[in-house]
Design a protein around this motif. Sequence first.
Motif, mmCIF file in Angstrom:
data_model
loop_
_atom_site.group_PDB
_atom_site.id
_atom_site.type_symbol
_atom_site.label_atom_id
_atom_site.label_comp_id
_atom_site.label_asym_id
_atom_site.label_seq_id
_atom_site.Cartn_x
_atom_site.Cartn_y
_atom_site.Cartn_z
ATOM 1 N N VAL A 299 -6.797 4.815 -9.163
ATOM 2 C CA VAL A 299 -7.558 4.891 -7.918
ATOM 3 C C VAL A 299 -7.843 3.494 -7.381
ATOM 4 N N GLU B 199 0.830 -1.200 0.000
ATOM 5 C CA GLU B 199 0.000 0.000 0.000
ATOM 6 C C GLU B 199 0.871 1.259 0.000
ATOM 7 N N ALA B 200 1.937 1.241 0.822
ATOM 8 C CA ALA B 200 2.834 2.397 0.892
ATOM 9 C C ALA B 200 3.461 2.664 -0.479
ATOM 10 N N VAL C 185 -4.953 1.491 -5.669
ATOM 11 C CA VAL C 185 -4.619 1.913 -4.308
ATOM 12 C C VAL C 185 -5.601 1.298 -3.304
ATOM 13 N N LEU D 132 2.316 1.790 -3.381
ATOM 14 C CA LEU D 132 1.299 2.241 -4.334
ATOM 15 C C LEU D 132 0.976 3.719 -4.137
ATOM 16 N N LEU D 133 0.975 4.151 -2.860
ATOM 17 C CA LEU D 133 0.695 5.560 -2.589
ATOM 18 C C LEU D 133 1.832 6.436 -3.115
ATOM 19 N N VAL D 134 3.074 5.972 -2.916
ATOM 20 C CA VAL D 134 4.229 6.709 -3.440
ATOM 21 C C VAL D 134 4.109 6.814 -4.959
ATOM 22 N N GLN D 135 3.755 5.684 -5.580
ATOM 23 C CA GLN D 135 3.615 5.673 -7.025
ATOM 24 C C GLN D 135 2.529 6.643 -7.488
ATOM 25 N N ALA D 136 1.398 6.647 -6.777
ATOM 26 C CA ALA D 136 0.315 7.564 -7.134
ATOM 27 C C ALA D 136 0.786 9.005 -7.029
ATOM 28 N N ALA D 137 1.577 9.288 -5.982
ATOM 29 C CA ALA D 137 2.103 10.644 -5.802
ATOM 30 C C ALA D 137 3.017 11.009 -6.972
#
Lengths: 153, 116
Positions: free
Chosen positions: B68, B37-38, B71, B40-45
């Motif tokens: 979306v 999850e971490a 994540v 994926l969030l970095v990737q989204a950012a």
Amino acid sequence: MAERPGQEPAGALGGPAAEPAGGTVDTSRGPGRVLVAVYGVFALAAGARAAVQLATQFDEAPLAYLLSALAAAVYLVATVALSRSGRRTALVACTVELVGVLVVGTLSLLDPAAFPDETVWSNYGQGYVFIPLGLPVLGLLWLRHQAEADRPR
Amino acid sequence: MVAATVVALVLAALGGVSTGLRRRIGAAHVAGAALLEALLLVQAAVVVVGMAGGHRPAELATFLSYLVSVVLLPVAGLLWARSEPTRWAGTVLGVAALAVTVMLWRLLDLWAVTRG
């Protein structure tokens, strides 16, 4: 010695699993939950894709995109029916799926021109590692297993 | 991106192992899902920053919906696996992890094909 949940501390891989106590009739438990998970992913993926295709490029291949939308709807119905133990609905949904993937798969091979763009069911679901072909079969087997567990012994 | 794929595959394997051993999910699964999850969030950012910088992936609507949902997947998979008392909990999580892998691959595909 029989293993009972709670007897040993849960390690990194977790404590011993509870085994279903025979005759439990719930299509959303145990292996059924895995099935619901896969169906859910497919309902989401097919639904999102169909929505985008219908909204942005409907004119290019209306038949293919409508089929995608139909497939998504069937996956959604199957997901809900399995997660709520609606066995009759699930049975219908799985059967429609199996027929759909076989018919569309065969047609897409015989007449590729009619399917200019991929649908979930084209070429028996080749674009999705043939999961669309295997899923309804597993679903029907699971439903039959449940029906047998349901019968009084 | 590559790291996230590796973590997702390891998580899928862990899920399979606990099903094979007839166990529920444990700390290793939770940690794996959290790490995934971490990432994926970095990737989204990174993606949001890249798009703010003018990069436009192909099929924008599809790309964003994938971004979306990818994540949300590990969270949904973990929550649902935790409420499953049988050994199939690991497989549920594994399915979610495999779906993440496929979606990452599709995202990378769309990101690489730039439009205009």
